[in-house]
Design a protein around this motif. Structure first.
Motif, short mmCIF file in Angstrom:
data_model
loop_
_atom_site.label_atom_id
_atom_site.label_comp_id
_atom_site.label_asym_id
_atom_site.label_seq_id
_atom_site.Cartn_x
_atom_site.Cartn_y
_atom_site.Cartn_z
N PHE A 1 45.51 37.11 51.52
CA PHE A 1 46.96 37.28 51.51
C PHE A 1 47.34 38.24 50.39
O PHE A 1 46.75 38.20 49.31
CB PHE A 1 47.66 35.94 51.29
N SER A 2 48.33 39.07 50.63
CA SER A 2 48.73 40.03 49.60
C SER A 2 49.19 39.31 48.34
O SER A 2 48.90 39.77 47.22
CB SER A 2 49.83 40.94 50.13
N VAL A 3 49.89 38.18 48.47
CA VAL A 3 50.33 37.45 47.29
C VAL A 3 49.14 36.85 46.55
O VAL A 3 49.18 36.69 45.33
CB VAL A 3 51.35 36.34 47.67
N GLY A 4 48.06 36.55 47.28
CA GLY A 4 46.85 36.06 46.63
C GLY A 4 46.23 37.12 45.75
O GLY A 4 45.86 36.85 44.59
N THR A 5 46.12 38.33 46.27
CA THR A 5 45.55 39.43 45.49
C THR A 5 46.43 39.77 44.29
O THR A 5 45.94 39.94 43.17
CB THR A 5 45.38 40.66 46.38
N ARG A 6 47.74 39.85 44.51
CA ARG A 6 48.66 40.17 43.42
C ARG A 6 48.60 39.13 42.31
O ARG A 6 48.52 39.47 41.13
CB ARG A 6 50.09 40.25 43.96
N SER A 7 48.67 37.87 42.70
CA SER A 7 48.71 36.81 41.70
C SER A 7 47.40 36.72 40.94
O SER A 7 47.40 36.48 39.72
CB SER A 7 49.06 35.47 42.35
N MET A 8 46.26 36.92 41.62
CA MET A 8 44.97 36.85 40.95
C MET A 8 44.86 37.93 39.87
O MET A 8 44.48 37.64 38.72
CB MET A 8 43.82 37.00 41.94
N TRP A 9 45.23 39.16 40.21
CA TRP A 9 45.07 40.24 39.24
C TRP A 9 46.11 40.16 38.12
O TRP A 9 45.83 40.53 36.97
CB TRP A 9 45.11 41.60 39.94
N ASN A 10 47.28 39.64 38.42
CA ASN A 10 48.27 39.45 37.36
C ASN A 10 47.81 38.37 36.38
O ASN A 10 48.01 38.49 35.16
CB ASN A 10 49.63 39.06 37.94
N TYR A 11 47.21 37.33 36.91
CA TYR A 11 46.64 36.26 36.07
C TYR A 11 45.52 36.80 35.18
O TYR A 11 45.50 36.56 33.96
CB TYR A 11 46.12 35.16 37.01
N ILE A 12 44.64 37.57 35.77
CA ILE A 12 43.54 38.15 34.98
C ILE A 12 44.09 39.12 33.94
O ILE A 12 43.60 39.16 32.80
CB ILE A 12 42.52 38.84 35.92
#
Length: 410
Positions: free
Chosen positions: A392-403
């Motif tokens: 999911f696009s929100v999954g990718t966005r949230s993962m990289w923002n967290y990192i």
């Protein structure tokens, strides 16, 4: 051929009926989420059927499918060395970057606890494996993914004790030296039930003067933090939104605390915190008072569910509902003032949204620096859905923002 086409049409209609859910148009990729949720519901229904027939505990059935589909062995790459080990007897998977750096270089460290309602999942699942690899590479960090014990074999406080033992072991000076980790740059993190464990552990360790090394930051991903109010605005708004339904969260709590599923209706009506019950003191109720702790944009027009009369049965049978090791949101202000800066991710379409928002508010009121990261199109569990076939696009966005937050703050 007509019977064949008729059967095909009926099956297609039945499948569409099973898959389709009316979802808000603001949620990320709704049709993909419907399909993912249909798969999860199928596993849960098969588990319930096996349980009702006396064949197996429903959680064992779900974990069987998860293991077959998701769990993978420790496969190292050119950039990350992956090993399975144990810390103080608790299984863990360690991810170490292999990038050549100057001698005596010290790395960051992250202790991570996976989600799954204290009952399902593993740090060895593909989704967590990918997350930890990305963290190890991007942060030049040693990532410890802890496989704490699970229900139904284990109940509170066993999961908490596993998490505490593993975290304490990793912070031992000789272990940090072994992995070349800087003792001043170690984080604790987790998602959902893992976020609960991370918050509980960091509270305990921050107040423990016997621990010389402390966590520098905590990062909590849509954490579950309390079981006193199952009618916060987010529970009311998102009770029927996948992948975490309101009754399912109540069942997870009862499994964790070793309670009977017959108590689910009492939890869902907030019967255990009725106004005439004295088992829950006013000082504790104030710590989940969303009328004070939530901004108007999240309170909206929802009303409190506070029955005038209730039964003390739930709290009497499950005293851990008031135990801060199980419900970190209930911690006293003095405890909160001692914890490190926090990153708290929440999702609009998640029953646990308000748990995270209330905790962020209480931490800020206690003087703790908090970074809030809210996703208007997010749903529970989205951060680990960042790879095919559940990308999911929100999954990718949230993962990289967290990192990225870890990169800037650890």
């Amino acid at each position: 051929m007509k019977p064949f086409f008729a059967a095909t049409l009926l099956l297609s209609v039945a499948a569409a009926y099973y898959v389709y859910l009316p979802l808000p148009n603001t949620i990320c990729e709704p049709w993909k989420l419907m399909i993912l949720d249909a798969v999860f519901r199928s596993f849960m229904h098969m588990g319930d059927l096996a349980h009702d027939l006396g064949l197996s505990h429903h959680i064992h059935v779900i974990n069987y499918f998860v293991t077959k589909v998701e769990v993978k062995g420790p496969q190292s790459s050119n950039t990350v060395r992956v090993t399975d080990t144990s810390f103080a007897g608790v299984p863990a998977r360690v991810f170490e970057p292999t990038t050549q750096v100057k001698e005596h270089h010290l790395k960051r460290g992250v202790v991570y606890f996976h989600g799954g309602g204290w009952a399902m999942g593993s740090g060895r699942m593909r989704s967590y494996d990918l997350l930890c690899r990305n963290m190890a590479e991007e942060l030049d960090a040693v990532i410890v993914s802890v496989d704490y014990c699970l229900a139904p074999e284990a109940h509170f406080p066993q999961q908490y004790h596993d998490a505490l033992k593993a975290a304490t072991f990793f912070l031992r000076p000789e272990v940090l030296v072994q992995y070349s980790v800087d003792p001043k740059r170690v984080a604790i993190s987790g998602d959902s039930a893992g976020g609960n464990l991370a918050a509980a552990v960091v509270q305990q360790m921050a107040a423990d003067n016997r621990t010389a090394t402390k966590f520098k930051v905590q990062a909590l991903i849509y954490p579950v933090l309390q079981a006193l109010d199952f009618n916060t605005p987010s529970y009311q708004q998102n009770g029927n939104i996948p992948i975490l339904y309101r009754p399912v969260m109540a069942r997870f709590w009862l499994e964790y605390l070793n309670g009977s599923y017959s108590l689910v209706p009492l939890l869902l009506t907030n019967n255990h915190t009725a106004l005439d019950l004295t088992k829950v003191p006013e000082t504790v109720r104030a710590r989940v008072d969303w009328m004070h702790l939530l901004q108007p944009a999240f309170r909206k027009d929802y009303r409190r569910v506070s029955p005038a009369h209730g039964s003390a049965q739930v709290v009497e049978e499950l005293p851990a509902l008031l135990d801060v090791r199980a419900a970190p949101l209930l911690a006293e202000d003095e405890v909160l003032r001692a914890v490190p800066p926090a990153y708290i991710m929440t999702c609009e379409h998640d029953v646990l949204r308000d748990d995270g928002l209330m905790y962020a508010q209480r931490l800020e009121e206690a003087g703790v620096a908090v970074t809030r990261d809210h996703y208007e199109d997010g749903f529970h569990g989205c951060m680990v859905f960042s790879s095919w076939p559940a990308k999911f696009s929100v999954g990718t966005r949230s993962m990289w923002n967290y990192i990225q937050w870890l990169k800037e703050n650890l």
